[in-house]
Every structure is written in C-alpha cells, then in structure tokens.
Design a protein around this motif. Structure first.
Motif, mmCIF file in Angstrom:
data_model
loop_
_atom_site.group_PDB
_atom_site.id
_atom_site.type_symbol
_atom_site.label_atom_id
_atom_site.label_comp_id
_atom_site.label_asym_id
_atom_site.label_seq_id
_atom_site.Cartn_x
_atom_site.Cartn_y
_atom_site.Cartn_z
ATOM 1 N N ASN A 89 2.264 1.895 -2.617
ATOM 2 C CA ASN A 89 2.777 0.927 -1.638
ATOM 3 C C ASN A 89 2.613 1.447 -0.211
ATOM 4 N N LEU A 90 2.824 2.744 -0.022
ATOM 5 C CA LEU A 90 2.665 3.338 1.297
ATOM 6 C C LEU A 90 1.216 3.155 1.766
ATOM 7 N N ARG A 91 0.274 3.502 0.910
ATOM 8 C CA ARG A 91 -1.148 3.335 1.236
ATOM 9 C C ARG A 91 -1.468 1.878 1.547
ATOM 10 N N ASP A 92 -1.026 0.965 0.687
ATOM 11 C CA ASP A 92 -1.321 -0.453 0.881
ATOM 12 C C ASP A 92 -0.692 -0.991 2.157
ATOM 13 N N SER A 93 0.508 -0.534 2.477
ATOM 14 C CA SER A 93 1.173 -0.964 3.713
ATOM 15 C C SER A 93 0.419 -0.471 4.939
ATOM 16 N N MET A 94 -0.067 0.763 4.878
ATOM 17 C CA MET A 94 -0.858 1.272 6.009
ATOM 18 C C MET A 94 -2.161 0.491 6.149
ATOM 19 N N LEU A 95 -2.794 0.188 5.036
ATOM 20 C CA LEU A 95 -4.047 -0.574 5.078
ATOM 21 C C LEU A 95 -3.837 -1.969 5.646
ATOM 22 N N ALA A 96 -2.659 -2.553 5.424
ATOM 23 C CA ALA A 96 -2.361 -3.908 5.890
ATOM 24 C C ALA A 96 -1.712 -3.932 7.272
ATOM 25 N N SER A 97 -1.470 -2.786 7.865
ATOM 26 C CA SER A 97 -0.780 -2.735 9.152
ATOM 27 C C SER A 97 -1.542 -3.514 10.225
ATOM 28 N N THR A 98 -0.794 -4.258 11.007
ATOM 29 C CA THR A 98 -1.375 -5.015 12.116
ATOM 30 C C THR A 98 -1.269 -4.243 13.424
ATOM 31 N N ALA A 99 -0.764 -3.023 13.368
ATOM 32 C CA ALA A 99 -0.604 -2.188 14.561
ATOM 33 C C ALA A 99 -1.183 -0.799 14.282
ATOM 34 N N ALA A 100 -2.500 -0.718 14.197
ATOM 35 C CA ALA A 100 -3.164 0.527 13.806
ATOM 36 C C ALA A 100 -2.804 1.693 14.710
ATOM 37 N N GLU A 101 -2.724 1.478 16.017
ATOM 38 C CA GLU A 101 -2.437 2.574 16.948
ATOM 39 C C GLU A 101 -1.038 3.149 16.744
ATOM 40 N N GLN A 102 -0.099 2.339 16.334
ATOM 41 C CA GLN A 102 1.287 2.783 16.172
ATOM 42 C C GLN A 102 1.593 3.283 14.764
ATOM 43 N N SER A 103 0.692 3.069 13.832
ATOM 44 C CA SER A 103 0.946 3.388 12.424
ATOM 45 C C SER A 103 0.657 4.846 12.116
ATOM 46 N N ILE A 104 1.570 5.452 11.357
ATOM 47 C CA ILE A 104 1.421 6.840 10.932
ATOM 48 C C ILE A 104 2.130 6.996 9.591
ATOM 49 N N GLY A 105 1.558 7.774 8.707
ATOM 50 C CA GLY A 105 2.164 7.967 7.394
ATOM 51 C C GLY A 105 1.809 9.315 6.809
ATOM 52 N N ILE A 106 2.446 9.621 5.687
ATOM 53 C CA ILE A 106 2.221 10.881 4.993
ATOM 54 C C ILE A 106 1.731 10.547 3.586
ATOM 55 N N LEU A 107 0.520 11.008 3.271
ATOM 56 C CA LEU A 107 -0.086 10.716 1.974
ATOM 57 C C LEU A 107 -0.438 11.995 1.237
ATOM 58 N N SER A 108 -0.338 11.961 -0.083
ATOM 59 C CA SER A 108 -0.857 13.065 -0.880
ATOM 60 C C SER A 108 -2.376 13.014 -0.811
ATOM 61 N N ILE A 109 -2.996 14.151 -1.003
ATOM 62 C CA ILE A 109 -4.437 14.272 -0.797
ATOM 63 C C ILE A 109 -5.243 13.362 -1.710
ATOM 64 N N ASP A 110 -4.763 13.099 -2.927
ATOM 65 C CA ASP A 110 -5.529 12.236 -3.826
ATOM 66 C C ASP A 110 -5.646 10.820 -3.268
ATOM 67 N N TYR A 111 -4.579 10.301 -2.681
ATOM 68 C CA TYR A 111 -4.632 8.967 -2.077
ATOM 69 C C TYR A 111 -5.441 8.998 -0.785
ATOM 70 N N ALA A 112 -5.302 10.031 -0.008
ATOM 71 C CA ALA A 112 -6.047 10.139 1.249
ATOM 72 C C ALA A 112 -7.549 10.233 0.995
ATOM 73 N N ASP A 113 -7.931 11.086 0.064
ATOM 74 C CA ASP A 113 -9.356 11.279 -0.213
ATOM 75 C C ASP A 113 -10.020 9.996 -0.722
ATOM 76 N N LYS A 114 -9.312 9.222 -1.524
ATOM 77 C CA LYS A 114 -9.889 7.990 -2.079
ATOM 78 C C LYS A 114 -9.972 6.864 -1.058
ATOM 79 N N ASN A 115 -9.326 7.037 0.094
ATOM 80 C CA ASN A 115 -9.269 5.962 1.092
ATOM 81 C C ASN A 115 -9.808 6.394 2.447
ATOM 82 N N ARG A 116 -10.700 7.370 2.462
ATOM 83 C CA ARG A 116 -11.220 7.895 3.727
ATOM 84 C C ARG A 116 -11.924 6.840 4.579
ATOM 85 N N GLY A 117 -12.494 5.833 3.992
ATOM 86 C CA GLY A 117 -13.168 4.794 4.773
ATOM 87 C C GLY A 117 -12.215 3.916 5.554
ATOM 88 N N ASN A 118 -10.960 3.827 5.088
ATOM 89 C CA ASN A 118 -9.986 2.922 5.709
ATOM 90 C C ASN A 118 -8.792 3.631 6.329
#
Length: 170
Positions: A89-118
C-alpha cells in the motif's frame, strides 16, 4: 535447524518525477521527527517535505520505521506521516501521489528495486558522512556494495530458520 542471517536495506524513496535525489539524516530528522519544520533559529524547514500527509510510512513496529527512527534519533512512536498499513500500500500510494515533490517514503529494498522506473531511491547522507550513498554502488547496480562496505547506514538483519539436510547443508 540452523539460523541464516541476511541484511535487508531500506531506502528513502520519492516518486521518479520528483527532482529530489538526496537527503541527509538531519533533514530526515526534521521530516519524520518534526513534520518538516525547523526551529527557525538553527534549522530551516525541510522543504519540499513540509506536509506530513505526503510522508509514506509504516507503523511504529515495522522494520522500516524502527531502523529509520534509530538512524535519525526520533522516537518510533512519534513518527510524522500516514501509516499505509502494508509495504504494498505504501508503494502504491507513492506511485499514485499527486504531489511528487512533497512525497517521501521508506521502502524495503525488494519493493524499491522492483519499482526503480517509477520510484527513486534517494542518496542518504548519514551523520558524519561527507556525501550520500545508495545501497548499491551506483543507481543502475543491484550489488548492495555500499551496504556491505559500511557506507550505507539504513539496514537491518532478517533471520531465517531452516532444517539441516544431509551432510549439514541447510
């Protein structure tokens, strides 16, 4: 049975469309410990991360929160942000954020590595370091070199228990 240990890095992430590429432990302290607000005298606001509704976190018992809290000297139970209830949900919420400049989150490496394009992993500068580091040796690698050599500070151990097979092999 035997115990196997594996290190699991966590990354500070932003949407790939954000212009932000790095963050210091001191700025993270302002973000997650003070809602992005400096004290006005010594510390300035942690712009662009000044709206806690765009802080994507997990609860105070999650490894991402516990380890980040230790790194930045913030009580894990007093973290600013919105608990997204699961890493997916954290990953999906970041991907759907309408405020990219203000968005920040903490992800485990497995989720981060799989989503490097976004999602972008931010270079993390720990206290006492002269620059920030990614878990990997560069933004295109998957080698976790900076975790192994001690430059990247945000990681913890995961413990696995497995039966011992013939010849003592797990």
């Amino acid at each position: 049975y035997t115990t196997l240990f594996r290190s699991v890095p966590f990354v500070i992430s932003a949407p790939a469309s954000s212009s932000e590429v790095s963050i210091s432990a001191e700025a993270l302290h302002l973000v997650f410990g003070r809602g992005g607000k400096g004290d006005g005298a010594v510390a300035h606001d942690a712009a662009p991360w000044i709206d806690p509704t765009y802080y994507f976190i997990r609860n105070s018992g999650a490894g991402s929160t516990v380890l980040t809290a230790q790194l930045i000297n913030v009580n894990k139970a007093k973290f600013w942000g919105v608990d997204r209830l699961s890493t997916a949900n954290l990953r999906d919420s970041m991907l759907a954020s309408t405020a990219a400049e203000q968005s920040i989150g903490i992800l485990s490496i497995d989720y981060a590595d799989k989503n490097r394009g976004n999602l972008r992993s931010l270079y993390l500068q720990s206290a006492g370091q002269l620059c920030g580091y990614l878990p990997d040796s560069n933004k295109n690698a998957f080698d976790k070199m900076n975790v192994r050599d001690g430059h990247y500070p945000l990681w913890g151990y995961v413990h696995f228990f497995t039966p011992i097979g013939p010849g003592g092999v797990p």
